[in-house]
Enzyme design. Structure first.
Site, PDB file in Angstrom:
ATOM      1  CG  HIS A   1       4.448  -0.572  33.323  1.00 41.89           C
ATOM      2  ND1 HIS A   1       5.776  -0.486  33.694  1.00 41.89           N
ATOM      3  CD2 HIS A   1       4.081  -1.853  33.535  1.00 41.89           C
ATOM      4  CE1 HIS A   1       6.186  -1.672  34.112  1.00 41.89           C
ATOM      5  NE2 HIS A   1       5.181  -2.522  34.029  1.00 41.89           N
TER       6      HIS A   1
ATOM      7  CD  GLU B   1       8.715  -8.327  25.793  1.00 41.03           C
ATOM      8  OE1 GLU B   1       7.920  -8.307  26.754  1.00 41.03           O
ATOM      9  OE2 GLU B   1       9.951  -8.536  25.922  1.00 41.03           O
TER      10      GLU B   1
END
Length: 325
Positions: free
Chosen positions: A130, A61
Site C-alpha cells: 500500500h 489485476e
C-alpha cells in the site's frame, strides 16, 4: 479559468474532461464505480457516464489489464486503476509481456493506448503493498512511458495528455499528496507530458525529485536558503523518457546535484539519473551525484515510515555532502 482544488479532485476533473471529449475513453478498476475508488478519484463518474464506461472490475489485476489489451485493439482508450502500488504485481506479466510489446509485435497495427493509474509512494500510515515505489520496474521496460504528477495543475493536464497518447502510460500518483490543494488553470495546459519543470531557481546545487518528494525538496531548498545556499529544484515529471536536456542545463549551471526519491537507491530512477548525468556532464561536476531515498527493505510499519521516507533533514545531509566535497 483558474480554480483551487486538491490533487485528487484535479485528477477527477481531468478524467471527466477526457471522457466528455472522447467516447472511446473507458475507466476500469476495483471499486471505482459506485464507491468512486478508495481515494475517491473517480467519484461521481459512473453516475454521470454509466456502468459501460466506468467499470467496477473484479479483484483481479491481471484480468483488468488483459481485458484492456483487447479494448485497445478495438480502438478504445482504457484508463485502469491499480488500487494501490503493490497491487500491480499480479498484472506485471500482462504489462511487460503484452502491453509494452504489442505495438512493435504487430508492426504498428495496434496501439496500446491505455493509461495505468498507479497510486504510489508512502506517507498514509499503511504497510507494504500500500506504500511502495515500483516505478523502476516499468522505467526499465521498453515500450512503456512512465510519468509522475506532483501538483493539482499537473495532475489535471497530465492525465488528459496521457490518455491522448498512443503509447501505454504508467501514471504515478503520489497518494500522500491527494488532499493537498493548489491552483489549476483549466484553460492553460502545462508543459509537455515528458518535460521536466524547474520548480525553484538556484545556483549552488540541484535537487531532482518526483511525486511526493517534490514538496520535500522544496522545503529543503527553503531551509538551505536560511544557511546561504541557493538550491534549484527540478520536478522530473517524466521518469521514462527523462528530459535530459533540462537536467543537464541545471547541472551544468550548479555543478552539484542530489536525487530525492522514496524508492531504494539500487537500480532506481535516481541511479539512472546519476549515471546519465555523470556521463554527460562529467566536466561540469564539482562533486559526484548523491541519492537520498528509502532503504533496501520491505516498507516498514506506519510508526517507522517517517524514518524510512526522505525527510528534510536527510535531504539537507545530501546537500551538505555535495557542497563539502
Amino acid at each position: 479559468m483558474t480554480t483551487t482544488m486538491t490533487l485528487a479532485k484535479a485528477l477527477n476533473e481531468g478524467l471527466r474532461r477526457a471522457m466528455e471529449e472522447d467516447k472511446k475513453v473507458l475507466l476500469s478498476g476495483e471499486d471505482i464505480g459506485r464507491l468512486g475508488g478508495v481515494f475517491r478519484i473517480t467519484d461521481g463518474l459512473q453516475k454521470d457516464f454509466g456502468e459501460d464506461r466506468v467499470i467496477d472490475a473484479p479483484l483481479a489485476e491481471s484480468a483488468i489489464v488483459g481485458t484492456a489489451v483487447g479494448l485497445c485493439i478495438r480502438g478504445y482508450r482504457p484508463v485502469l486503476e491499480m488500487q494501490f502500488d503493490g497491487f500491480v504485481y499480479p498484472a506485471f506479466d500482462q504489462i511487460v509481456s503484452q502491453v509494452a510489446k504489442l505495438h512493435k509485435r504487430s508492426d504498428g497495427v495496434y496501439n496500446m493506448s491505455m493509461v495505468i493509474r498507479l497510486p504510489f509512494q508512502g506517507g498514509i500510515g499503511a504497510i507494504e503493498h500500500h506504500s511502495e515505489s515500483p516505478e523502476a520496474y516499468f522505467v526499465h521496460t521498453g515500450g512503456l512511458r512512465v510519468v509522475a504528477c506532483s501538483t493539482p495543475h499537473d495532475a489535471y493536464w497530465m492525465i488528459q495528455e496521457s490518455i491522448r497518447h498512443d503509447d501505454p502510460v504508467i501514471f504515478c500518483e503520489p497518494k500522500s499528496r491527494y488532499w493537498e490543494k493548489g491552483e489549476v488553470d483549466t484553460d492553460l495546459p502545462g508543459p509537455g507530458l515528458f518535460d521536466a519543470v524547474v520548480r525553484r531557481e538556484g545556483t549552488d546545487v540541484t535537487l531532482f525529485a518526483y511525486g511526493s518528494t517534490v514538496k520535500t525538496a522544496l522545503r529543503a531548498a527553503e531551509f538551505a536558503a536560511t544557511e546561504g545556499r541557493s538550491v534549484e529544484v527540478i520536478d522530473l515529471r517524466s521518469l521514462s523518457p527523462l528530459d535530459l536536456p533540462t537536467l543537464r542545463t541545471s547541472v551544468e549551471k550548479t555543478g552539484r546535484f542530489v536525487v530525492v526519491q522514496e524508492a531504494a537507491p539500487q537500480a532506481s530512477v535516481g541511479s539512472d539519473v546519476v549515471a546519465r548525468l555523470t556521463e554527460s556532464c562529467f566536466y561540469s561536476l564539482a562533486a559526484p551525484g548523491v541519492i537520498v531515498g528509502g532503504y533496501p527493505i520491505p516498507y516498514p510499519p506506519s510508526r517507522l515510515e517517517e524514518d524510512f521516507r526522505p525527510s528534510v533533514d536527510r535531504v539537507m545531509d545530501g546537500i551538505d555532502r555535495v557542497m563539502e566535497y
